[in-house]
Design a protein around this motif. Structure first.
Motif, PDB file in Angstrom:
ATOM      1  N   ILE A 140      32.873  39.369  37.458  1.00 27.47           N
ATOM      2  CA  ILE A 140      33.414  38.200  38.108  1.00 27.47           C
ATOM      3  C   ILE A 140      34.919  38.191  37.251  1.00 27.47           C
ATOM      4  CG2 ILE A 140      33.582  35.861  38.631  1.00 27.47           C
ATOM      5  CD1 ILE A 140      30.554  36.116  39.005  1.00 27.47           C
ATOM      6  N   GLU A 141      35.824  37.727  37.953  1.00 29.47           N
ATOM      7  CA  GLU A 141      37.097  37.493  37.305  1.00 29.47           C
ATOM      8  C   GLU A 141      36.927  36.194  36.415  1.00 29.47           C
ATOM      9  OE1 GLU A 141      41.941  36.552  37.991  1.00 29.47           O
ATOM     10  OE2 GLU A 141      40.640  37.096  39.685  1.00 29.47           O
ATOM     11  N   ASP A 142      37.171  36.130  35.317  1.00 31.81           N
ATOM     12  CA  ASP A 142      37.319  34.841  34.466  1.00 31.81           C
ATOM     13  C   ASP A 142      38.076  33.828  34.717  1.00 31.81           C
ATOM     14  OD1 ASP A 142      36.183  33.262  32.414  1.00 31.81           O
ATOM     15  OD2 ASP A 142      36.621  34.356  30.777  1.00 31.81           O
ATOM     16  N   CYS A 143      37.775  33.146  35.688  1.00 32.70           N
ATOM     17  CA  CYS A 143      38.461  32.069  36.250  1.00 32.70           C
ATOM     18  C   CYS A 143      37.547  30.637  36.444  1.00 32.70           C
ATOM     19  CB  CYS A 143      39.540  32.077  37.355  1.00 32.70           C
ATOM     20  SG  CYS A 143      38.839  33.071  38.776  1.00 32.70           S
ATOM     21  N   ARG A 144      36.841  30.173  35.615  1.00 36.11           N
ATOM     22  CA  ARG A 144      35.716  29.553  35.927  1.00 36.11           C
ATOM     23  C   ARG A 144      35.851  28.058  36.543  1.00 36.11           C
ATOM     24  NH1 ARG A 144      33.722  30.060  29.838  1.00 36.11           N
ATOM     25  NH2 ARG A 144      35.356  31.530  29.721  1.00 36.11           N
ATOM     26  N   HIS A 145      36.892  27.726  36.641  1.00 35.24           N
ATOM     27  CA  HIS A 145      37.267  26.547  37.621  1.00 35.24           C
ATOM     28  C   HIS A 145      37.015  27.139  39.137  1.00 35.24           C
ATOM     29  CE1 HIS A 145      40.907  28.727  37.128  1.00 35.24           C
ATOM     30  NE2 HIS A 145      41.509  28.172  38.456  1.00 35.24           N
ATOM     31  N   LEU A 146      37.333  28.256  39.407  1.00 39.58           N
ATOM     32  CA  LEU A 146      36.958  28.923  40.808  1.00 39.58           C
ATOM     33  C   LEU A 146      35.572  29.462  40.867  1.00 39.58           C
ATOM     34  CD1 LEU A 146      40.632  30.176  41.740  1.00 39.58           C
ATOM     35  CD2 LEU A 146      39.590  27.998  42.289  1.00 39.58           C
ATOM     36  N   SER A 147      35.159  29.906  39.939  1.00 42.69           N
ATOM     37  CA  SER A 147      33.738  30.953  40.244  1.00 42.69           C
ATOM     38  C   SER A 147      32.817  30.181  39.677  1.00 42.69           C
ATOM     39  CB  SER A 147      34.161  32.265  39.527  1.00 42.69           C
ATOM     40  OG  SER A 147      34.318  32.120  38.023  1.00 42.69           O
ATOM     41  N   ARG A 148      32.742  28.872  38.985  1.00 42.51           N
ATOM     42  CA  ARG A 148      31.437  28.375  38.480  1.00 42.51           C
ATOM     43  C   ARG A 148      30.315  28.149  39.429  1.00 42.51           C
ATOM     44  NH1 ARG A 148      31.437  25.596  33.732  1.00 42.51           N
ATOM     45  NH2 ARG A 148      33.622  25.488  33.699  1.00 42.51           N
ATOM     46  N   ARG A 149      30.591  27.716  40.590  1.00 42.35           N
ATOM     47  CA  ARG A 149      29.464  28.046  41.746  1.00 42.35           C
ATOM     48  C   ARG A 149      28.820  29.105  41.882  1.00 42.35           C
ATOM     49  NH1 ARG A 149      28.216  23.659  45.160  1.00 42.35           N
ATOM     50  NH2 ARG A 149      26.766  24.217  46.744  1.00 42.35           N
ATOM     51  N   LEU A 150      29.667  30.264  42.144  1.00 40.21           N
ATOM     52  CA  LEU A 150      29.117  31.484  42.324  1.00 40.21           C
ATOM     53  C   LEU A 150      28.267  31.897  41.187  1.00 40.21           C
ATOM     54  CD1 LEU A 150      29.085  34.183  43.637  1.00 40.21           C
ATOM     55  CD2 LEU A 150      31.177  35.038  42.881  1.00 40.21           C
ATOM     56  N   GLU A 151      28.702  31.821  39.785  1.00 40.54           N
ATOM     57  CA  GLU A 151      28.082  32.078  38.480  1.00 40.54           C
ATOM     58  C   GLU A 151      26.572  31.272  38.376  1.00 40.54           C
ATOM     59  OE1 GLU A 151      30.258  31.747  35.212  1.00 40.54           O
ATOM     60  OE2 GLU A 151      32.000  33.216  35.721  1.00 40.54           O
ATOM     61  N   ARG A 152      26.676  30.215  38.749  1.00 42.60           N
ATOM     62  CA  ARG A 152      25.525  29.027  38.720  1.00 42.60           C
ATOM     63  C   ARG A 152      24.508  29.546  39.448  1.00 42.60           C
ATOM     64  NH1 ARG A 152      26.373  23.204  40.487  1.00 42.60           N
ATOM     65  NH2 ARG A 152      26.281  24.239  42.592  1.00 42.60           N
ATOM     66  N   ASP A 153      24.903  29.981  40.808  1.00 43.86           N
ATOM     67  CA  ASP A 153      23.940  30.461  41.903  1.00 43.86           C
ATOM     68  C   ASP A 153      23.322  31.623  41.435  1.00 43.86           C
ATOM     69  OD1 ASP A 153      24.258  28.161  43.579  1.00 43.86           O
ATOM     70  OD2 ASP A 153      26.056  29.054  44.802  1.00 43.86           O
ATOM     71  N   LEU A 154      24.225  32.887  40.905  1.00 45.74           N
ATOM     72  CA  LEU A 154      23.626  33.931  40.612  1.00 45.74           C
ATOM     73  C   LEU A 154      22.711  33.961  39.462  1.00 45.74           C
ATOM     74  CD1 LEU A 154      26.704  36.254  41.321  1.00 45.74           C
ATOM     75  CD2 LEU A 154      24.687  36.125  42.740  1.00 45.74           C
ATOM     76  N   LEU A 155      23.175  33.260  38.471  1.00 41.07           N
ATOM     77  CA  LEU A 155      22.354  33.004  37.152  1.00 41.07           C
ATOM     78  C   LEU A 155      21.131  32.367  37.571  1.00 41.07           C
ATOM     79  CD1 LEU A 155      25.281  31.969  34.877  1.00 41.07           C
ATOM     80  CD2 LEU A 155      23.994  33.940  34.491  1.00 41.07           C
ATOM     81  N   GLY A 156      20.996  31.561  38.647  1.00 36.83           N
ATOM     82  CA  GLY A 156      19.908  30.573  38.820  1.00 36.83           C
ATOM     83  C   GLY A 156      18.673  31.711  39.626  1.00 36.83           C
ATOM     84  N   ALA A 157      19.355  32.899  39.999  1.00 32.82           N
ATOM     85  CA  ALA A 157      18.506  34.019  40.965  1.00 32.82           C
ATOM     86  C   ALA A 157      18.146  35.064  39.730  1.00 32.82           C
ATOM     87  CB  ALA A 157      19.191  34.440  41.907  1.00 32.82           C
ATOM     88  N   GLY A 158      18.394  34.879  38.652  1.00 33.96           N
ATOM     89  CA  GLY A 158      18.490  35.632  37.624  1.00 33.96           C
ATOM     90  C   GLY A 158      19.126  36.925  37.386  1.00 33.96           C
ATOM     91  N   GLU A 159      20.413  36.896  37.975  1.00 30.34           N
ATOM     92  CA  GLU A 159      21.206  37.940  38.024  1.00 30.34           C
ATOM     93  C   GLU A 159      22.140  38.032  36.606  1.00 30.34           C
ATOM     94  OE1 GLU A 159      21.712  40.360  40.792  1.00 30.34           O
ATOM     95  OE2 GLU A 159      19.684  39.311  40.939  1.00 30.34           O
ATOM     96  N   ARG A 160      22.537  39.112  36.288  1.00 30.31           N
ATOM     97  CA  ARG A 160      23.405  39.528  35.057  1.00 30.31           C
ATOM     98  C   ARG A 160      24.885  39.326  35.452  1.00 30.31           C
ATOM     99  NH1 ARG A 160      25.726  43.655  32.063  1.00 30.31           N
ATOM    100  NH2 ARG A 160      25.874  43.129  29.810  1.00 30.31           N
ATOM    101  N   ILE A 161      25.833  38.746  34.750  1.00 32.39           N
ATOM    102  CA  ILE A 161      27.025  38.487  35.224  1.00 32.39           C
ATOM    103  C   ILE A 161      28.005  38.846  33.919  1.00 32.39           C
ATOM    104  CG2 ILE A 161      28.822  37.019  35.990  1.00 32.39           C
ATOM    105  CD1 ILE A 161      26.769  35.419  37.370  1.00 32.39           C
ATOM    106  N   VAL A 162      29.030  39.632  34.112  1.00 31.91           N
ATOM    107  CA  VAL A 162      29.931  39.740  32.966  1.00 31.91           C
ATOM    108  C   VAL A 162      31.435  39.157  33.413  1.00 31.91           C
ATOM    109  CG1 VAL A 162      29.016  41.819  32.084  1.00 31.91           C
ATOM    110  CG2 VAL A 162      30.511  42.064  33.614  1.00 31.91           C
ATOM    111  N   ARG A 163      32.130  38.932  32.656  1.00 31.09           N
ATOM    112  CA  ARG A 163      33.508  38.096  33.146  1.00 31.09           C
ATOM    113  C   ARG A 163      34.308  39.079  32.562  1.00 31.09           C
ATOM    114  NH1 ARG A 163      31.390  32.122  30.588  1.00 31.09           N
ATOM    115  NH2 ARG A 163      30.325  31.387  32.385  1.00 31.09           N
ATOM    116  N   VAL A 164      35.426  39.201  33.574  1.00 31.25           N
ATOM    117  CA  VAL A 164      36.414  40.154  33.313  1.00 31.25           C
ATOM    118  C   VAL A 164      37.626  39.293  33.183  1.00 31.25           C
ATOM    119  CG1 VAL A 164      37.841  42.177  34.179  1.00 31.25           C
ATOM    120  CG2 VAL A 164      35.301  41.947  34.521  1.00 31.25           C
ATOM    121  N   PRO A 165      38.217  39.481  31.640  1.00 33.18           N
ATOM    122  CA  PRO A 165      39.646  38.804  31.849  1.00 33.18           C
ATOM    123  C   PRO A 165      40.700  39.116  32.766  1.00 33.18           C
ATOM    124  CG  PRO A 165      38.685  39.459  29.763  1.00 33.18           C
ATOM    125  CD  PRO A 165      37.922  39.869  30.765  1.00 33.18           C
ATOM    126  N   PRO A 166      41.582  38.349  33.397  1.00 33.37           N
ATOM    127  CA  PRO A 166      42.572  38.427  34.416  1.00 33.37           C
ATOM    128  C   PRO A 166      43.420  39.623  33.845  1.00 33.37           C
ATOM    129  CG  PRO A 166      42.319  36.072  34.204  1.00 33.37           C
ATOM    130  CD  PRO A 166      41.429  36.760  32.971  1.00 33.37           C
TER     131      PRO A 166
END
Length: 323
Positions: free
Chosen positions: A31-57
């Motif tokens: 996921i592109e590292d823009c947490r003001h936009l992607s925070r909800r997506l990250e929270r939902d995926l992490l809550g489901a036990g998924e692994r996420i890496v953040r890619v700097p723009p």
């Protein structure tokens, strides 16, 4: 392998997760590292036990430049994120928000209130100058209750729209100051509970510690003290040419953490014996004042990293004991 456009609600993210099941369980989300936009997506995926890496723009930009396609669109950006994640090792992994986010939210809100009060004070000074150019309150004092009270007493002799606006600004400054002081007390309690080792550093008071704690957002996401120094911009950038080994000032990294470390360095340069000795040794070796301060900031970055690590281990231990 596949492409899908999804919405931004939790239900949309659940559908996205169901769609991704076709690619197996051993998957990583980039996921592109823009947490003001992607925070909800990250929270939902992490809550489901998924692994996420953040890619700097900036890595995305380089991936787009090297692609065979031209332009910028959502599909092109998604492909650039995927390519950057496959190309770059040791990208930061996402985790659920911890107590540090609460500190950051409060510190950022305090900064906004201080900026709003400064704008109100500037307008108030112009109104006071228009009403009576011969009278002016002391400089840098219009947040203090006694000076605001003196201004109100002075305005009792004035009538008209300008005086009415000035009285309103005085009340606005008073309310903002009260709210800022309440935030200071709340931050003091939070920071003292989460980062006592950080507060023990000479020159690191509550506001600097809150800024460091909130902007770091979990020291364990950095693999070493050198990675943390690169993140906060205190590590010098190499600019070697041939056998001429040189480094220059880095203007990259998190400037909020960098500014907090700079405040600590300036304070220690005046009051800390070890820091004063180190600066004198650097000056004797040929560094100018700015270069010696930058070297001190790099050392302080390691000190801050160690203190944050100590606090994180203590918090983990206390949580395990409580459980």
């Amino acid at each position: 392998m596949g492409e899908r456009t999804t919405g931004t609600t939790t239900a949309d993210h659940l559908q996205l997760l169901c769609w991704a099941e076709q690619f197996g369980d051993a998957r990583t989300w980039a996921i592109e590292d823009c947490r003001h936009l992607s925070r909800r997506l990250e929270r939902d995926l992490l809550g489901a036990g998924e692994r996420i890496v953040r890619v700097p723009p900036k890595m995305m930009a380089h991936a787009r430049d090297g692609a065979r396609t031209y332009g910028k669109s959502d599909p092109i950006d998604a492909l650039a994120v995927a390519r950057a994640a496959l190309r770059e090792p040791n990208l930061p992994t996402a985790s659920l928000d911890g107590p540090a986010r609460e500190v950051r939210l409060l510190a950022d809100h305090r900064d906004d209130l201080v900026a709003e009060r400064t704008r109100a004070i500037n307008r108030l000074r112009w109104h006071l100058h228009e009403l009576d150019p011969a009278w002016a309150p002391p400089a840098r004092s219009l947040w203090r209750a006694k000076h605001l009270k003196a201004i109100l007493q002075h305005l009792t002799r004035e009538d008209g729209t300008v005086a009415r606006l000035a009285r309103g600004l005085v009340e606005r400054c008073r309310l903002l100051t009260a709210e800022i002081l309440e935030l200071d007390q709340e931050l003091e309690q939070l920071v003292r509970a989460q980062a006592p080792a950080l507060l023990e550093i000479c020159g690191c008071a509550t506001l600097s510690a809150a800024k460091i704690l909130g902007e770091t957002a979990g020291v364990r996401r950095f693999r070493s003290r050198h990675a943390y120094a690169r993140h906060n911009g205190t590590a010098p950038l190499p600019v070697w040419s041939g056998n001429n080994e040189r480094h220059r000032l880095s203007r990259t990294g998190n400037r909020q953490i960098n500014a907090a470390i700079h405040r600590i360095a300036i304070t220690q340069a005046h009051y800390h014996p070890d820091a004063k000795t180190y600066l004198e040794r650097r000056r004797a070796a040929g560094d100018n004042k700015a270069e010696s301060i930058r070297a001190l900031k790099r050392r302080l970055s390691d000190v801050v990293f160690k203190a944050l690590t100590t606090d994180a281990e203590a918090n983990t231990a206390s949580t395990a004991t409580a459980a």
